[in-house]
Scaffold this motif. Structure first.
Motif, short mmCIF file in Angstrom:
data_model
loop_
_atom_site.label_atom_id
_atom_site.label_comp_id
_atom_site.label_asym_id
_atom_site.label_seq_id
_atom_site.Cartn_x
_atom_site.Cartn_y
_atom_site.Cartn_z
N LEU A 26 0.67 -1.35 -0.05
CA LEU A 26 -0.30 0.20 0.05
C LEU A 26 0.57 1.52 0.09
O LEU A 26 0.50 2.12 -0.92
CB LEU A 26 -0.64 -0.06 0.64
CG LEU A 26 -2.10 -1.37 1.49
CD1 LEU A 26 -2.64 -1.16 2.51
CD2 LEU A 26 -2.80 -1.11 0.10
N ALA A 27 2.15 0.98 0.62
CA ALA A 27 3.03 2.58 0.74
C ALA A 27 3.04 3.34 -0.85
O ALA A 27 3.57 3.73 -1.17
CB ALA A 27 3.77 1.53 1.77
N LEU A 28 3.56 1.66 -1.56
CA LEU A 28 4.29 1.60 -2.71
C LEU A 28 3.70 2.30 -3.86
O LEU A 28 4.01 3.33 -4.42
CB LEU A 28 4.83 0.27 -2.97
CG LEU A 28 6.08 -0.18 -2.33
CD1 LEU A 28 6.04 -1.60 -2.72
CD2 LEU A 28 7.52 1.10 -2.46
N ILE A 29 2.62 1.96 -3.55
CA ILE A 29 1.44 2.78 -4.21
C ILE A 29 0.79 3.55 -4.47
O ILE A 29 0.76 5.08 -5.45
CB ILE A 29 -0.20 1.45 -3.93
CG1 ILE A 29 0.13 0.32 -4.48
CG2 ILE A 29 -1.51 2.37 -4.74
CD1 ILE A 29 -0.88 -0.88 -4.48
N ALA A 30 1.24 4.12 -3.23
CA ALA A 30 0.72 5.58 -2.59
C ALA A 30 2.31 6.08 -3.57
O ALA A 30 1.24 7.12 -3.84
CB ALA A 30 1.22 5.83 -0.60
N SER A 57 -6.12 7.49 1.17
CA SER A 57 -7.18 7.30 1.87
C SER A 57 -7.04 5.62 2.40
O SER A 57 -7.45 6.19 3.61
CB SER A 57 -8.62 7.52 0.99
OG SER A 57 -8.94 8.68 0.31
N ILE A 58 -6.55 5.44 1.79
CA ILE A 58 -6.68 4.09 2.35
C ILE A 58 -5.85 3.58 2.90
O ILE A 58 -5.62 3.18 4.68
CB ILE A 58 -6.42 3.04 0.75
CG1 ILE A 58 -7.32 2.50 0.20
CG2 ILE A 58 -5.54 1.40 1.17
CD1 ILE A 58 -8.58 2.15 0.62
N VAL A 59 -4.11 4.26 2.81
CA VAL A 59 -3.35 4.24 3.82
C VAL A 59 -3.54 5.32 4.85
O VAL A 59 -3.05 5.01 6.08
CB VAL A 59 -1.96 4.82 2.98
CG1 VAL A 59 -1.42 3.70 1.90
CG2 VAL A 59 -2.39 6.18 2.28
N ALA A 60 -4.28 5.80 5.17
CA ALA A 60 -4.90 6.74 5.70
C ALA A 60 -5.40 5.84 7.07
O ALA A 60 -5.80 5.95 7.84
CB ALA A 60 -5.65 8.23 5.73
N ILE A 61 -6.53 5.14 6.61
CA ILE A 61 -7.51 4.62 7.45
C ILE A 61 -6.27 3.52 7.70
O ILE A 61 -6.47 2.62 8.67
CB ILE A 61 -8.32 3.93 6.32
CG1 ILE A 61 -9.29 5.15 6.19
CG2 ILE A 61 -9.11 2.73 6.76
CD1 ILE A 61 -10.31 4.31 4.79
#
Length: 235
Positions: free
Chosen positions: A93-97, A115-119
């Protein structure tokens, strides 16, 4: 309205993703007989702040109450797999962000990824903090078959994961880029330079660094010290 819609879609996506990961872990364990999936009460409120904790509780309860095999061994296996899979998921998820921020440079894609990484930042911090806090203060026999060395390994993986899932969240801070976000996560997570998050143009969003600070303190101070002091026996 567009912002609210983005968050709703992101929440649904994250809950689905979290459930899928826990379910994959559960199925890989190949328990026999298969648990009945009857609902067991516990930590219901966590569904709002930490779906990771809520879904983990549901599957742990299924293993604990519905399986004929040795409960402690199965729970230990689930905990270890959950720890490893979460580390991998946080990295992905971090790499995608970072990719959507630096390379795609597409506002909608980045907003969704952010939004995904914040959640994840809030949810996973809740699961890690609660799990290690409970383990550090428990006075009764643990349901898992983990010795102190297993616990240290889990804590170290979680410590690395906190760095990873925190970094992309800091992209929203003023004057931030990928390198600065990663550097900030390293400084905050190691507690060496938390003040780096508070330049002259500080905003309220800068306070998010304290989630990483509190999660790290909970893990390091409460958990590692407790695990090192435990005897080298299964608990």
């Amino acid at each position: 309205m567009e912002c609210a819609g983005m968050w709703i879609i992101s929440i649904i996506t994250y809950y689905t993703l979290t459930l899928s990961v826990k379910y994959i872990i559960f199925k890989k364990m190949k328990l026999n007989p298969t648990p009945s999936y009857n609902y067991k009460h516990g930590r219901e409120l966590s569904i709002f702040l930490s779906p990771d904790l809520w879904f983990a509780t549901r599957f742990k309860n299924a293993i604990k109450y519905d399986c004929a095999e040795p409960t402690d061994i199965n729970l230990a296996d689930f905990v270890k797999k959950n720890n490893t899979y979460n580390l991998a998921l946080s990295l992905c998820l971090a790499l995608i962000a970072f990719f959507s921020f630096d390379i795609l440079n597409h506002e909608i894609v980045f907003n969704f990824a952010y939004s995904i990484v914040a959640i994840r930042f809030i949810s996973r911090s809740g699961e890690i903090g609660y799990a290690f806090y409970r383990d550090a203060i428990q006075s009764t026999k643990s349901f898992t078959n983990l010795d102190k060395y297993d616990r240290i390994k889990l804590a170290l993986k979680s410590y690395v994961e906190i760095y990873i899932y925190s970094a992309p969240v800091y992209l929203l801070l003023p004057n931030m880029d990928t390198i600065k976000a990663i550097t900030l996560s390293l400084n905050v997570g190691s507690l060496t330079n938390v003040g780096m998050a508070f330049p002259e143009d500080t905003s309220a969003v800068n306070l998010t660094v304290f989630i990483q600070v509190f999660t790290t303190l909970c893990l390091v101070i409460l958990s590692l010290a407790s695990y090192i002091s435990r005897p080298n026996t299964n608990e």
